[in-house]
Design a protein around this motif. Structure first.
Motif, PDB file in Angstrom:
ATOM      1  N   MET A  22       2.182   2.253  -0.545  1.00  0.00           N
ATOM      2  CA  MET A  22       1.720   3.315   0.331  1.00  0.00           C
ATOM      3  C   MET A  22       0.300   3.751  -0.056  1.00  0.00           C
ATOM      4  SD  MET A  22       3.552   6.945   1.222  1.00  0.00           S
ATOM      5  CE  MET A  22       3.318   7.614  -0.417  1.00  0.00           C
ATOM      6  N   ARG A  23       0.033   3.872  -1.343  1.00  0.00           N
ATOM      7  CA  ARG A  23      -1.299   4.295  -1.799  1.00  0.00           C
ATOM      8  C   ARG A  23      -2.361   3.245  -1.454  1.00  0.00           C
ATOM      9  NH1 ARG A  23      -1.974   8.465  -5.706  1.00  0.00           N
ATOM     10  NH2 ARG A  23      -4.130   7.880  -5.342  1.00  0.00           N
ATOM     11  N   VAL A  24      -2.053   1.969  -1.674  1.00  0.00           N
ATOM     12  CA  VAL A  24      -3.008   0.892  -1.380  1.00  0.00           C
ATOM     13  C   VAL A  24      -3.272   0.833   0.122  1.00  0.00           C
ATOM     14  CG1 VAL A  24      -3.321  -1.616  -1.382  1.00  0.00           C
ATOM     15  CG2 VAL A  24      -2.486  -0.451  -3.435  1.00  0.00           C
ATOM     16  N   ARG A  25      -2.212   0.937   0.906  1.00  0.00           N
ATOM     17  CA  ARG A  25      -2.368   0.913   2.362  1.00  0.00           C
ATOM     18  C   ARG A  25      -3.239   2.084   2.820  1.00  0.00           C
ATOM     19  NH1 ARG A  25       1.223   2.241   7.133  1.00  0.00           N
ATOM     20  NH2 ARG A  25       0.696   0.644   8.633  1.00  0.00           N
ATOM     21  N   GLY A  26      -2.992   3.248   2.265  1.00  0.00           N
ATOM     22  CA  GLY A  26      -3.793   4.420   2.608  1.00  0.00           C
ATOM     23  C   GLY A  26      -5.252   4.239   2.244  1.00  0.00           C
ATOM     24  N   ALA A  27      -5.500   3.643   1.073  1.00  0.00           N
ATOM     25  CA  ALA A  27      -6.879   3.404   0.644  1.00  0.00           C
ATOM     26  C   ALA A  27      -7.576   2.416   1.578  1.00  0.00           C
ATOM     27  CB  ALA A  27      -6.900   2.879  -0.793  1.00  0.00           C
ATOM     28  N   MET A  28      -6.835   1.406   2.035  1.00  0.00           N
ATOM     29  CA  MET A  28      -7.407   0.438   2.971  1.00  0.00           C
ATOM     30  C   MET A  28      -7.792   1.124   4.285  1.00  0.00           C
ATOM     31  SD  MET A  28      -4.908  -2.839   2.169  1.00  0.00           S
ATOM     32  CE  MET A  28      -5.113  -3.509   3.773  1.00  0.00           C
TER      33      MET A  28
END
Length: 155
Positions: A22-28
């Motif tokens: 979720m964090r990586v997706r949000g950062a993307m």
């Protein structure tokens, strides 16, 4: 990823892999938004304008105008022209029986040349929903034409 590892709290009951994903997706998404020259509000306004323009254009089309993008420009015999005119009239009747949403999806795909993904973006629907609407409309139109052909053969 380091920030996700540092901020992760195992007491929350969420597996680390789900939290990190979720964090990586949000950062993307954050990075994509930064590189977008339009704001979210501007992008939403453009989508709404496009949706309204397509909806208005399709609703205003008369049956004869719909026929223009269905007919093939090749030269055909008078007998074929009569059969084709009957089939087009039946197709127009079948299109008129579709829901507005089905008509709109077909207009965007066939009249405007949009892909189903582009159509989903314009209508602000999921791709799977647009695909379902599209395939249901095509199935309905095929059924109408097949019933018409069977009725003509019986005569």
């Amino acid at each position: 990823m380091w920030k996700a590892m540092h901020d992760y709290d195992p007491d929350q009951g969420v597996p680390f892999s789900a939290y990190a994903q979720m964090r990586v997706r949000g950062a993307m998404f954050d990075e994509l938004r930064k590189s977008d020259p339009l704001t979210r509000a501007q992008r939403l306004a453009l989508k709404q304008q496009a949706h309204e323009a397509y909806r208005t254009q399709w609703v205003s089309l008369e049956a004869d105008e719909r026929t223009e993008w269905i007919i093939d420009d090749h030269t055909i015999s008078p007998e074929e022209a009569a059969v084709r005119a009957d089939e087009i009239a039946e197709l127009n009747r079948a299109i008129a029986k579709l829901t507005r949403q089905e008509q709109l999806v077909l207009a965007l795909v066939f009249n405007e040349g949009l892909t189903l993904a582009e159509t989903a973006d314009v209508l602000e629907l999921s791709r799977s929903r647009v695909s379902t609407i599209y395939h249901n409309a095509i199935k309905s139109l095929r059924g109408s034409l097949m019933r018409k052909r069977q009725n003509n053969k019986r005569r």
